[in-house]
Design a protein around this motif. Structure first.
Motif, PDB file in Angstrom:
ATOM      1  N   CYS A   1     109.686 -31.222  28.045  1.00 33.83           N
ATOM      2  CA  CYS A   1     109.602 -29.778  28.271  1.00 33.83           C
ATOM      3  C   CYS A   1     108.167 -29.289  28.050  1.00 33.83           C
ATOM      4  O   CYS A   1     107.374 -29.945  27.359  1.00 33.83           O
ATOM      5  CB  CYS A   1     110.560 -29.047  27.333  1.00 33.83           C
ATOM      6  N   PRO A   2     107.826 -28.121  28.605  1.00 38.18           N
ATOM      7  CA  PRO A   2     106.482 -27.567  28.388  1.00 38.18           C
ATOM      8  C   PRO A   2     106.228 -27.375  26.894  1.00 38.18           C
ATOM      9  O   PRO A   2     107.144 -27.057  26.147  1.00 38.18           O
ATOM     10  CB  PRO A   2     106.540 -26.227  29.121  1.00 38.18           C
ATOM     11  N   HIS A   3     104.963 -27.578  26.468  1.00 34.51           N
ATOM     12  CA  HIS A   3     103.811 -27.987  27.256  1.00 34.51           C
ATOM     13  C   HIS A   3     103.244 -29.273  26.677  1.00 34.51           C
ATOM     14  O   HIS A   3     102.034 -29.432  26.562  1.00 34.51           O
ATOM     15  CB  HIS A   3     102.734 -26.906  27.236  1.00 34.51           C
TER      16      HIS A   3
ATOM     17  N   ASN B   1     102.243 -32.750  31.351  1.00 35.78           N
ATOM     18  CA  ASN B   1     102.755 -31.394  31.590  1.00 35.78           C
ATOM     19  C   ASN B   1     102.003 -30.346  30.775  1.00 35.78           C
ATOM     20  O   ASN B   1     102.559 -29.321  30.387  1.00 35.78           O
ATOM     21  CB  ASN B   1     104.256 -31.328  31.278  1.00 35.78           C
TER      22      ASN B   1
ATOM     23  N   PRO C   1      99.437 -27.255  29.854  1.00 37.77           N
ATOM     24  CA  PRO C   1      99.209 -25.987  30.577  1.00 37.77           C
ATOM     25  C   PRO C   1      98.104 -26.130  31.621  1.00 37.77           C
ATOM     26  O   PRO C   1      97.018 -26.636  31.320  1.00 37.77           O
ATOM     27  CB  PRO C   1      98.795 -25.021  29.453  1.00 37.77           C
TER      28      PRO C   1
ATOM     29  N   ASP D   1     105.124 -23.574  34.269  1.00 37.92           N
ATOM     30  CA  ASP D   1     105.827 -24.507  33.388  1.00 37.92           C
ATOM     31  C   ASP D   1     106.103 -25.807  34.131  1.00 37.92           C
ATOM     32  O   ASP D   1     106.582 -25.794  35.272  1.00 37.92           O
ATOM     33  CB  ASP D   1     107.155 -23.922  32.905  1.00 37.92           C
TER      34      ASP D   1
ATOM     35  N   TYR E   1     108.091 -29.538  33.792  1.00 37.06           N
ATOM     36  CA  TYR E   1     109.044 -30.430  33.133  1.00 37.06           C
ATOM     37  C   TYR E   1     108.887 -31.822  33.741  1.00 37.06           C
ATOM     38  O   TYR E   1     108.720 -31.961  34.959  1.00 37.06           O
ATOM     39  CB  TYR E   1     110.478 -29.941  33.330  1.00 37.06           C
TER      40      TYR E   1
END
Length: 419
Positions: free
Chosen positions: A270-272, A383, A385, A394, A396
């Motif tokens: 998942c971000p980030h 992933n 930013p 965002d 994933y």
């Protein structure tokens, strides 16, 4: 000694090397991607006259292929001129693909070698029983002048992977899970040896995925003892004789981490951060993450096996309106193979966009970058930013199967019912 240490010892003219020792080792192959024109400038500033061996160095134009702007085109021009002047035998222009894919295809990657490239994901080549690592422009200029580079011999940790992967669990899920457990700083300037029954059964593509992302734990290099499939691949392509190194039975790892793959589920970063990992099923059930784009490609997820899986999921179906899927084959060889098998045609019929083999939007350069506020699920390896476009987007990370299934449904979706 470990196989990695034996490779360093052989290339530095020593009988034994130990962790923490500084050695100067001969480089078997050096690669410069099109982000690193500075290498040419540094070479000239340091008094370089000609490349030490015109058969052991290459440029690969993959990050900006084809050139998306005037600056990139100018950089390519200067690098082409340097390659011509130095009579480099291997030159991979904008029609070839990602460096980590095209070099093994060309046979310049083989077991028992040291390969250094201006790309952190050079750990990929541990999949072939090689020592692969990245460096910057100045170190690369030194290699081009002398054919050598200094190394601090790293500690070696074992990541033992046992068991058989359940349906719907792919090598990308395995390495994401490991990252989630060991974290982004779990192997800083250490070497990772991936061992165990799961590794022994893995083919070339799966091994490359796992070794590729070892660097996301800070690893200096990664390694897998070659199996029969790897040696068959290498033997058919290798441009020079090679020697496989084997770890001594009494070798003691600095650390050992054991994972049972048979109990694993599909994973999602998942971000980030790459190590911000949860079960994809949990994310799909609890978060209801709507998507704008899916992305299949890069040195982690753009091989024939990856595109085949996506084509199988999307065959005869249509991507929903206002959603998009970008597919970037890792090399022209991969693209041709996928065209021959009909995978590219199936994906295009589903509404996917197929782009030039290369890095594409993986680094946020072109061919599928994402807008502010957009959400992308990707088979790539980072992933952070702004990695694939706007800082406020965002990203994933998941397997190609999860990418294809999720964009088909417009939101992150567990791929297992679709396989």
């Amino acid at each position: 000694m470990h196989a990695i240490e034996k490779i360093f010892a052989k290339n530095s003219g020593r009988d034994v090397v130990t962790p923490g020792e500084i050695v100067t080792a001969k480089i078997d192959f050096a690669e410069i991607n099109d982000l690193y024109l500075q290498t040419v400038y540094s070479f000239c500033e340091m008094g370089g006259k000609e490349v030490w061996d015109c058969e052991r160095a290459a440029f690969v134009f993959d990050h900006y292929a084809p050139a998306p702007d005037i600056k990139s085109a100018a950089n390519h021009g200067e690098m082409r001129e340097f390659a011509r002047k130095n009579h480099l035998k291997y030159h991979f222009d904008t029609n070839c693909g990602v460096c980590h894919q095209v070099m093994p295809e060309a046979g310049v990657i083989y077991s028992g070698m040291i390969v250094v490239a201006t790309d952190s994901h050079t750990t990929t080549h541990g999949a072939f029983g090689a020592v692969g690592t990245g460096c910057g422009a100045t170190d690369m200029a030194t290699i081009l002048m002398t054919g050598e580079l200094w190394f601090c011999i790293p500690e070696i940790i074992e990541v033992r992977l046992e068991g058989q992967a359940p349906k719907g669990v792919f090598p990308k899920d395995v390495i994401l899970y490991i990252l989630g457990q060991l974290r982004a700083d779990g192997a800083v300037y250490k070497a990772i040896d991936f061992t165990g029954s799961y590794v022994e059964s893995l083919g070339v593509a799966g091994r490359m995925v796992i070794c590729n992302m070892a660097v996301e734990m800070g690893a200096k290099t990664a390694y897998m003892q070659p199996n029969e499939e790897v040696l068959s691949y290498v033997s058919k392509r290798a441009v020079r004789p090679y020697e496989v190194q084997y770890t001594d039975p009494d070798f003691q790892y600095a650390e050992t981490h054991v994972f049972d793959i048979s109990r694993l589920e599909p994973q999602l970063a998942c971000p980030h951060s790459v190590d911000n990992v949860i079960s994809l099923h949990r994310a799909a059930a609890e978060k209801n993450i709507e998507l704008n784009q899916g992305y299949i490609g890069s040195c982690t997820g753009g091989r024939v096996e990856d595109i085949e899986i996506a084509a199988g999921i999307l065959r005869g179906k249509r991507i929903p309106p206002y959603k998009r899927l970008v597919v970037v084959p890792a090399s022209s060889e991969v693209m041709m193979a996928c065209m021959e098998k009909g995978y590219i045609q199936d994906l295009m019929a589903s509404g996917a966009t197929i782009t030039t083999p290369g890095c594409g939007a993986c680094l946020g350069a072109h061919e599928g970058i994402i807008a502010p506020g957009e959400v992308c699920i990707s088979s790539t390896n980072r992933n952070f930013p702004g990695r694939m476009g706007a800082v406020t987007s965002d990203i994933y990370l998941a397997s190609p199967a999860a990418v294809a299934t999720s964009i088909l449904n417009g939101r992150i979706t567990d791929p297992r019912p679709y396989l």
